[in-house]
Write a protein that holds these residues in place. Structure first.
Motif, PDB file in Angstrom:
ATOM      1  N   THR A 156       0.816  -1.215   0.000  1.00 49.65           N
ATOM      2  CA  THR A 156       0.000   0.000   0.000  1.00 49.65           C
ATOM      3  C   THR A 156       0.847   1.261   0.000  1.00 49.65           C
ATOM      4  N   ALA A 157       2.082   1.173   0.504  1.00 51.21           N
ATOM      5  CA  ALA A 157       2.951   2.350   0.540  1.00 51.21           C
ATOM      6  C   ALA A 157       3.342   2.810  -0.859  1.00 51.21           C
ATOM      7  N   LYS A 158       3.217   1.926  -1.831  1.00 47.40           N
ATOM      8  CA  LYS A 158       3.527   2.287  -3.211  1.00 47.40           C
ATOM      9  C   LYS A 158       2.283   2.393  -4.084  1.00 47.40           C
ATOM     10  N   ARG A 159       1.233   1.689  -3.717  1.00 46.01           N
ATOM     11  CA  ARG A 159       0.081   1.572  -4.613  1.00 46.01           C
ATOM     12  C   ARG A 159      -1.070   2.508  -4.244  1.00 46.01           C
ATOM     13  N   ILE A 160      -1.073   2.996  -3.014  1.00 49.84           N
ATOM     14  CA  ILE A 160      -2.122   3.931  -2.595  1.00 49.84           C
ATOM     15  C   ILE A 160      -1.498   5.298  -2.346  1.00 49.84           C
ATOM     16  N   HIS A 161      -1.952   6.283  -3.090  1.00 47.31           N
ATOM     17  CA  HIS A 161      -1.418   7.644  -3.012  1.00 47.31           C
ATOM     18  C   HIS A 161      -2.464   8.528  -2.349  1.00 47.31           C
ATOM     19  N   ILE A 162      -2.080   9.179  -1.264  1.00 46.67           N
ATOM     20  CA  ILE A 162      -2.982  10.091  -0.564  1.00 46.67           C
ATOM     21  C   ILE A 162      -2.474  11.515  -0.753  1.00 46.67           C
ATOM     22  N   ASN A 169      -6.776  20.092   8.221  1.00 50.85           N
ATOM     23  CA  ASN A 169      -7.238  18.707   8.069  1.00 50.85           C
ATOM     24  C   ASN A 169      -6.293  17.732   8.756  1.00 50.85           C
ATOM     25  N   GLU A 170      -5.009  17.989   8.657  1.00 52.84           N
ATOM     26  CA  GLU A 170      -4.041  17.137   9.336  1.00 52.84           C
ATOM     27  C   GLU A 170      -4.162  17.267  10.852  1.00 52.84           C
ATOM     28  N   GLN A 171      -4.422  18.484  11.329  1.00 54.28           N
ATOM     29  CA  GLN A 171      -4.491  18.730  12.769  1.00 54.28           C
ATOM     30  C   GLN A 171      -5.686  18.034  13.414  1.00 54.28           C
ATOM     31  N   VAL A 172      -6.768  17.839  12.659  1.00 55.26           N
ATOM     32  CA  VAL A 172      -7.954  17.189  13.221  1.00 55.26           C
ATOM     33  C   VAL A 172      -8.125  15.761  12.701  1.00 55.26           C
ATOM     34  N   THR A 173      -7.048  15.208  12.145  1.00 54.98           N
ATOM     35  CA  THR A 173      -6.954  13.768  11.950  1.00 54.98           C
ATOM     36  C   THR A 173      -6.370  13.189  13.226  1.00 54.98           C
ATOM     37  N   SER A 174      -6.838  12.057  13.689  1.00 54.96           N
ATOM     38  CA  SER A 174      -6.255  11.479  14.900  1.00 54.96           C
ATOM     39  C   SER A 174      -4.759  11.248  14.671  1.00 54.96           C
ATOM     40  N   GLU A 175      -3.969  11.445  15.711  1.00 58.17           N
ATOM     41  CA  GLU A 175      -2.515  11.302  15.583  1.00 58.17           C
ATOM     42  C   GLU A 175      -2.133   9.914  15.076  1.00 58.17           C
ATOM     43  N   GLU A 176      -2.830   8.912  15.557  1.00 62.80           N
ATOM     44  CA  GLU A 176      -2.540   7.529  15.150  1.00 62.80           C
ATOM     45  C   GLU A 176      -2.802   7.337  13.656  1.00 62.80           C
ATOM     46  N   SER A 177      -3.945   7.852  13.177  1.00 63.97           N
ATOM     47  CA  SER A 177      -4.297   7.676  11.768  1.00 63.97           C
ATOM     48  C   SER A 177      -3.345   8.424  10.854  1.00 63.97           C
ATOM     49  N   LEU A 178      -2.983   9.641  11.240  1.00 64.27           N
ATOM     50  CA  LEU A 178      -2.083  10.436  10.404  1.00 64.27           C
ATOM     51  C   LEU A 178      -0.711   9.784  10.302  1.00 64.27           C
ATOM     52  N   ALA A 179      -0.193   9.336  11.441  1.00 58.50           N
ATOM     53  CA  ALA A 179       1.106   8.655  11.432  1.00 58.50           C
ATOM     54  C   ALA A 179       1.047   7.386  10.602  1.00 58.50           C
ATOM     55  N   PHE A 180      -0.082   6.686  10.674  1.00 56.10           N
ATOM     56  CA  PHE A 180      -0.235   5.424   9.950  1.00 56.10           C
ATOM     57  C   PHE A 180      -0.227   5.638   8.441  1.00 56.10           C
ATOM     58  N   VAL A 181      -1.029   6.589   7.958  1.00 60.20           N
ATOM     59  CA  VAL A 181      -1.116   6.772   6.501  1.00 60.20           C
ATOM     60  C   VAL A 181       0.180   7.336   5.926  1.00 60.20           C
ATOM     61  N   LYS A 182       0.930   8.083   6.723  1.00 59.48           N
ATOM     62  CA  LYS A 182       2.192   8.628   6.217  1.00 59.48           C
ATOM     63  C   LYS A 182       3.236   7.528   6.013  1.00 59.48           C
ATOM     64  N   VAL A 183       3.045   6.399   6.681  1.00 60.65           N
ATOM     65  CA  VAL A 183       3.953   5.262   6.516  1.00 60.65           C
ATOM     66  C   VAL A 183       3.394   4.237   5.536  1.00 60.65           C
ATOM     67  N   LYS A 184       2.099   4.006   5.595  1.00 60.28           N
ATOM     68  CA  LYS A 184       1.490   2.917   4.824  1.00 60.28           C
ATOM     69  C   LYS A 184       0.883   3.355   3.492  1.00 60.28           C
ATOM     70  N   SER A 185       1.064   4.622   3.120  1.00 66.29           N
ATOM     71  CA  SER A 185       0.643   5.083   1.797  1.00 66.29           C
ATOM     72  C   SER A 185       1.731   5.989   1.231  1.00 66.29           C
ATOM     73  N   ASN A 186       1.609   6.317  -0.030  1.00 67.70           N
ATOM     74  CA  ASN A 186       2.493   7.309  -0.636  1.00 67.70           C
ATOM     75  C   ASN A 186       1.830   8.666  -0.413  1.00 67.70           C
TER      76      ASN A 186
END
Length: 280
Positions: A156-162, A169-186
């Protein structure tokens, strides 16, 4: 000796600039493959009404002959941890997207599963997924986790681009979710679509109503009228965010700057150019 050294630096600098230019060109041309990829636009609809205008703008862009072959999907209610009331978009989404959208506000788990099935089909056929975050990334995190559980072989880090354009929007994303997508998506952070001249279009325009002279298609006219009506009905109401551009009778579809970046049309300047280019 000094002349030879300066000449060497000049030559090296020339080749470096050439490499950078080539890299930028490659990135732009390979950003989205309309033959294989899926575009998803996810709208938080809480509490700013700009998402309502952005949905209408997405529909207009996707019906333009230049982009009408693109596969796309919409999600409503992909909000994060912010407080405030929801802006109900269902009437507009049904009108604009028919069955081609998921309602995460009514049932997030069901929406994640619905989108997972759609996304997996494209990934298994070799396509990539491009998510325009018209809101926060909590829904994206849940989607990626569901994909990893079902198809762990997919990178997903290569195939899903966010793509995200908003600091808020980043500030009101949960810290866990934001950290997760920054690692597990492009994950791409681009300049804010609320401003002009920063590298992405500026689609927040107080007092703008000239869209009426550019949009000729009857269906699109109805969609824009519905979006504007919903925006005015809920803007600033019951503690919702008061969008001054909308309150003045103008438009705010700033989230569409992400779609423009994905499709390589981020050179569009502003709202007027968008309507004069893509209005039918």
């Amino acid at each position: 000796m000094r002349i030879a050294y300066k000449l060497m630096l000049l030559v090296c600098g020339f080749f470096l600039l050439a490499e950078i230019g080539l890299a930028n060109q490659v990135e732009k041309t390979t950003r989205f493959n309309r033959n294989t990829d899926l575009l998803i636009m996810q709208f938080d609809c809480k509490t700013d009404v700009d998402d309502i205008h952005s949905a209408a703008a997405l529909k207009m862009l996707m019906t333009n002959p230049r982009f009408s072959t693109i596969n796309y999907y919409a999600v409503a209610g992909s909000y994060g941890v912010q407080e405030g009331l929801y802006v109900p978009p269902n009437d507009l989404f049904k009108m604009a997207f028919d069955e081609n959208w998921a309602d995460a506000h009514s049932n997030r788990e069901k929406a994640v599963e619905k989108v997972r099935v759609v996304v997996l089909g494209y990934l298994q056929k070799g396509g990539n997924i491009w998510i325009a975050e018209a809101g926060q990334s909590d829904f994206s995190a849940a989607l990626i986790k569901a994909l990893q559980k079902d198809a762990p072989e997919i990178n997903t880090a290569k195939r899903i681009h966010i793509v995200q354009h908003s600091d808020w929007n980043e500030q009101v994303t949960s810290e866990e979710s934001l950290a997760f997508v920054k690692v597990k998506s492009n994950y791409h952070k681009i300049p804010d679509g609320n401003a002009e001249g920063n590298g992405t279009p500026g689609f927040r325009t107080p007092g703008y109503n000239s869209w009426k002279t550019n949009v000729k298609d009857t269906e699109l006219i109805q969609i824009w009228r519905k979006a504007i009506e919903i925006g005015l009905r809920y803007n600033g109401k019951d503690g919702r965010y008061n969008n001054e551009a909308v309150a003045s009778g103008g438009l705010d579809f700033s989230d569409l700057s992400e779609v423009c970046w994905i499709l390589g049309i981020e050179d569009i300047k502003d709202t007027e150019e968008f309507f004069s280019t893509f209005g039918r």
